[in-house]
Design a protein around this motif. Structure first.
Motif, PDB file in Angstrom:
ATOM      1  N   UNK A   1       0.734  -1.077  -0.042  1.00 19.37           N
ATOM      2  CA  UNK A   1      -0.054   0.029  -0.027  1.00 19.37           C
ATOM      3  C   UNK A   1       0.900   1.352  -0.152  1.00 19.37           C
ATOM      4  N   UNK A   2       1.922   1.249   0.567  1.00 17.92           N
ATOM      5  CA  UNK A   2       2.989   2.366   0.601  1.00 17.92           C
ATOM      6  C   UNK A   2       3.645   2.422  -0.907  1.00 17.92           C
ATOM      7  N   UNK A   3       4.098   1.235  -1.315  1.00 19.68           N
ATOM      8  CA  UNK A   3       4.624   1.288  -2.736  1.00 19.68           C
ATOM      9  C   UNK A   3       3.865   1.857  -3.736  1.00 19.68           C
ATOM     10  N   UNK A   4       2.622   1.505  -3.681  1.00 17.71           N
ATOM     11  CA  UNK A   4       1.697   2.212  -4.802  1.00 17.71           C
ATOM     12  C   UNK A   4       1.237   3.542  -4.650  1.00 17.71           C
ATOM     13  N   UNK A   5       1.682   4.080  -3.583  1.00 12.49           N
ATOM     14  CA  UNK A   5       1.466   5.457  -3.502  1.00 12.49           C
ATOM     15  C   UNK A   5       2.649   6.437  -3.964  1.00 12.49           C
TER      16      UNK A   5
END
Length: 301
Positions: free
Chosen positions: A220-224
């Motif tokens: 979820x952090x990577x996709x942001x």
């Protein structure tokens, strides 16, 4: 434990000869060590130059006269006005992996590459240490990741030091510590790989500690994560420039590294030859072996 040392035979030349050998080796190894140090310093400088020029290309572009605008990312600052900033999750499809049962021999030893963190040692992954079979693809949750996908390690202690990024040069499968990013239209996979590799200090800020002290990068952090997206034609120009530029630098680094290895081998051989009587040392002089590398011979001049 020490019995072997008590029975070890030592060569004991006269004291004057011992002193001559020691003086000779001090002088010659110091010269070789200085040469090795200078080559390692040059390797560091080439690595810094490589990193700086890649970062410049993927964050500022190749045209120094291009109009600029604020990226909205503090550590990036200005970017070319025609570039966009998009969340990574809007630009790629993420794919995961798994490990088929090691107890089932039908799943292992095939011809399908299975990428794990230990394979992430270069920017391009064309083959792997381990391979799975078609049976593993049919009977487990594994699926093929297409050629051109950008691979990234998302779990493991290697993330405490670096964030490995690579481009798959053929269809592959992944283990559970990896993610693959399949770019959508408008994003060149190699450009994405170069950018993620150059901006790894930023992405490493997102890494957290998971169970048992290992490191993990949450999806979820990577996709942001904000990706800089130039027009597609400009992405291709950047990729071609970096391929050409890094190829020459990498060849130079490879030759320097090989030279350092040869000098280290020669240093050890020189010491062995001198202390075992294979080299005549007298009046501060030594006779090097005929197969000595040119760099070592120069160091001994």
């Amino acid at each position: 434990m020490f019995d072997g040392f008590r029975t070890l035979s030592l060569l004991l030349p006269p004291t004057a000869t011992q002193r001559a050998i020691a003086d000779y080796l001090d002088r010659k190894t110091a010269a070789i060590d200085a040469l090795i140090a200078s080559k390692r310093k040059l390797l560091d400088l080439l690595a810094e130059k490589r990193s700086a020029l890649i970062n410049q290309a993927v964050t500022k572009g190749l045209d120094p006269t291009a109009p600029m605008k604020d990226s909205g990312i503090p550590w990036i600052g200005q970017i070319p006005a025609q570039w966009e900033v998009k969340p990574l999750g809007y630009c790629v499809r993420l794919r995961g992996g798994s490990t088929p049962s090691k107890e089932d021999e039908d799943f292992w030893g095939g011809d399908v590459p299975w990428v794990s963190p230990k394979d992430m040692k270069s920017f391009e992954v064309a083959d792997t240490i381990d391979h799975v079979t078609q049976a593993a693809l049919t009977n487990t949750s594994l699926s093929l990741v297409p050629q051109g996908a950008v691979l990234i390690v998302v779990r493991g202690m290697i993330l405490a030091r670096t964030l490995p990024v690579a481009v798959a040069m053929r269809d592959v499968t992944l283990n559970q510590d990896m993610k693959a990013m399949v770019p959508g239209g408008g994003l060149n996979s190699e450009y994405l790989g170069w950018q993620l590799a150059a901006r790894s200090p930023e992405t490493m800020i997102l890494i957290e500690e998971a169970g048992h002290g290992t490191k993990a990068l949450r999806t979820d952090l990577l996709t942001k994560f904000g990706i800089l997206v130039p027009p597609y034609s400009e992405q291709r120009e950047i990729v071609e420039y970096l391929q050409s530029f890094t190829r020459g630098l990498d060849e130079a680094c490879h030759k320097l590294s090989a030279s350092v290895d040869r000098l280290q081998e020669y240093r050890q051989a020189l010491i062995t030859a001198a202390v075992t009587g294979q080299m005549g040392v007298g009046a501060g002089e030594g006779v090097p072996s005929a197969g000595a590398p040119r760099e070592a011979l120069e160091a001994m001049a």
